[in-house]
Motif scaffolding. Structure first.
Motif, PDB file in Angstrom:
ATOM      1  N   LEU A  26       0.644  20.146  12.000  1.00  0.00           N
ATOM      2  CA  LEU A  26       0.120  18.787  11.814  1.00  0.00           C
ATOM      3  C   LEU A  26      -1.202  18.905  11.082  1.00  0.00           C
ATOM      4  CD1 LEU A  26      -0.133  15.664  12.544  1.00  0.00           C
ATOM      5  CD2 LEU A  26      -1.422  16.449  14.542  1.00  0.00           C
ATOM      6  N   LEU A  45       4.484   9.945  14.750  1.00  0.00           N
ATOM      7  CA  LEU A  45       4.854  11.031  13.832  1.00  0.00           C
ATOM      8  C   LEU A  45       5.191  12.322  14.580  1.00  0.00           C
ATOM      9  CD1 LEU A  45       2.119  10.699  11.056  1.00  0.00           C
ATOM     10  CD2 LEU A  45       4.530  10.079  10.880  1.00  0.00           C
ATOM     11  N   GLN A  93      -3.989   6.043  16.403  1.00  0.00           N
ATOM     12  CA  GLN A  93      -3.450   6.960  17.417  1.00  0.00           C
ATOM     13  C   GLN A  93      -1.974   6.676  17.648  1.00  0.00           C
ATOM     14  OE1 GLN A  93      -6.218   6.197  20.748  1.00  0.00           O
ATOM     15  NE2 GLN A  93      -6.528   8.403  20.816  1.00  0.00           N
ATOM     16  N   MET A 132      -2.114  11.697   7.356  1.00  0.00           N
ATOM     17  CA  MET A 132      -1.518  12.569   8.361  1.00  0.00           C
ATOM     18  C   MET A 132      -0.234  13.138   7.778  1.00  0.00           C
ATOM     19  SD  MET A 132      -2.157  10.331  11.815  1.00  0.00           S
ATOM     20  CE  MET A 132      -1.553   8.751  11.241  1.00  0.00           C
ATOM     21  N   LEU A 145      -4.197  13.499  20.072  1.00  0.00           N
ATOM     22  CA  LEU A 145      -4.615  12.102  19.905  1.00  0.00           C
ATOM     23  C   LEU A 145      -6.077  11.916  20.292  1.00  0.00           C
ATOM     24  CD1 LEU A 145      -1.402  10.144  20.995  1.00  0.00           C
ATOM     25  CD2 LEU A 145      -2.140  10.840  18.707  1.00  0.00           C
ATOM     26  N   ILE A 178      -4.379  16.527   9.623  1.00  0.00           N
ATOM     27  CA  ILE A 178      -5.011  15.201   9.599  1.00  0.00           C
ATOM     28  C   ILE A 178      -6.228  15.295   8.689  1.00  0.00           C
ATOM     29  CG2 ILE A 178      -6.241  13.467  10.980  1.00  0.00           C
ATOM     30  CD1 ILE A 178      -4.558  14.384  13.403  1.00  0.00           C
ATOM     31  N   CYS A 230       0.023   8.059  14.736  1.00  0.00           N
ATOM     32  CA  CYS A 230       0.073   9.523  14.809  1.00  0.00           C
ATOM     33  C   CYS A 230       1.045   9.948  15.900  1.00  0.00           C
ATOM     34  CB  CYS A 230      -1.324  10.084  15.065  1.00  0.00           C
ATOM     35  SG  CYS A 230      -1.378  11.881  15.106  1.00  0.00           S
ATOM     36  N   VAL A 258       2.946  15.775   8.860  1.00  0.00           N
ATOM     37  CA  VAL A 258       3.486  16.591   9.945  1.00  0.00           C
ATOM     38  C   VAL A 258       4.827  17.189   9.557  1.00  0.00           C
ATOM     39  CG1 VAL A 258       4.558  14.622  11.153  1.00  0.00           C
ATOM     40  CG2 VAL A 258       3.926  16.654  12.446  1.00  0.00           C
ATOM     41  N   ARG A 299       0.255  16.663  22.868  1.00  0.00           N
ATOM     42  CA  ARG A 299       0.198  15.380  22.181  1.00  0.00           C
ATOM     43  C   ARG A 299      -1.063  14.598  22.591  1.00  0.00           C
ATOM     44  NH1 ARG A 299       4.477  12.759  20.878  1.00  0.00           N
ATOM     45  NH2 ARG A 299       4.558  10.533  20.742  1.00  0.00           N
ATOM     46  N   LEU A 313      -8.037  13.121  17.266  1.00  0.00           N
ATOM     47  CA  LEU A 313      -7.982  12.082  16.228  1.00  0.00           C
ATOM     48  C   LEU A 313      -8.961  10.953  16.560  1.00  0.00           C
ATOM     49  CD1 LEU A 313      -6.658  10.747  13.713  1.00  0.00           C
ATOM     50  CD2 LEU A 313      -4.937   9.786  15.268  1.00  0.00           C
TER      51      LEU A 313
END
Ligand code: ADP
Ligand code: MG
Lengths: 141, 114
Positions: A69, A20, A14, A62, A35, A71, A17, A64, A31, A38
């Motif tokens: 984004l 990023l 996390q 990942m 997370l 994943i 990520c 971006v 955001r 994820l």
């Protein structure tokens, strides 16, 4: 990258990520939900996929850009049929103690797609459109 | 996650939670703390969520499980100071209506008397 099947590793992923994601490009709110999605994806790979077997790995990619984004999570488990997952909003499931993770991913991401991985295991693709995200949200509020 | 229990007016058990309620970290602990209170016959439980920093689907599942076990024993489980993002995750899974949520401790503790 690949992670061993320990829940403690979720936080590290996390964190990466989060690094990023450009704070200029998206709100703290967006955001946070990315997370969380994820977290749910990795928790499933570790728990249901790899059965917390530390010899099995969780593979995470990942990507971006300013616009999107992506994943990708792959585990080394048996795989499963996503069609068979129950709806956590159905009245009979309301008080269950599990079964909400995929629902949260779907709520917070733009695309959630499962696929059986070649050579076993499950692959999960999560996508979030970022383009103009922050601007849009601010205008909307 | 850290848990500590205080006793409020009328024997209401106030459970202050601090930190994360996530898979492998705090989810099981929450259940154990609640079960212990219920086993001791303490059935009016108020969970103070103010300092909960993160929750995931496992943490939410545990909250629901605690609600069910307290209610099945004839007790009441209520929530205090729900952070906005936790409010959101309870809302999207239509659980927010299950829990009685309070913004004031005074009022929350008083609600058990009725
Ligand atoms: N990577 C995976 N490998 C095998 N089964 C999985 C995987 N991810 C999810 N599942 C299955 O989908 C179900 C629903 O997942 P989820 O919505 O996250 O709820 P929960 O994790 O609380 O059970 C799981 O109980 C499991 O049966
Ligand atoms: Mg899950």
């Amino acid at each position: 990258m690949s992670l061993s099947s320990r829940f403690e590793n979720i936080e590290m992923a996390q964190h990466l990520c989060g690094k990023l994601l450009d704070p200029e490009n998206l709100s703290d709110e967006t955001r946070h939900w990315i997370l969380m999605a994820l977290r749910e994806a990795l928790a499933n790979a570790i728990k249901h996929g790899n059965g917390q077997d530390r010899a099995k790995r969780v593979h995470l990619e990942m990507d971006v850009t300013a616009r999107i984004l992506r994943i990708h999570v792959r585990d080394e488990g048996e795989g499963f049929d996503p069609e068979k997952v129950e709806d956590p909003l159905a009245p009979e499931n309301r008080f269950k103690t599990s079964g909400r993770g995929i629902f949260y991913m779907k709520t917070f991401m733009d695309e959630v797609r499962f696929q059986r991985a070649e050579g076993g295991g499950m692959e999960l693709f999560l996508t979030k459109n970022l383009a103009g995200g922050k601007e849009k949200e601010e205008k909307g509020s | 996650m850290k848990t500590s229990v205080r006793e409020g007016r009328g024997g209401v058990q106030i459970l202050d939670l601090k930190g994360k309620i996530t898979i492998g970290s705090g989810d099981v602990q929450l259940r154990e703390t609640i079960n212990k209170l219920v086993d001791e016959g303490k059935k009016n439980i108020l969970i103070n969520m103010q300092d909960v920093t993160t929750i995931d689907s496992s943490g939410i599942g545990e909250l629901v499980g605690c609600y069910t076990s307290v209610t099945n024993k004839g007790g009441k489980l209520r929530l205090l100071h729900l952070p906005p993002k936790i409010n959101d995750v309870l809302t999207v899974t239509q659980l927010i209506t299950v829990f009685d949520v309070y913004e004031s401790e005074e009022e929350a503790v008083g609600s058990f008397a009725g």
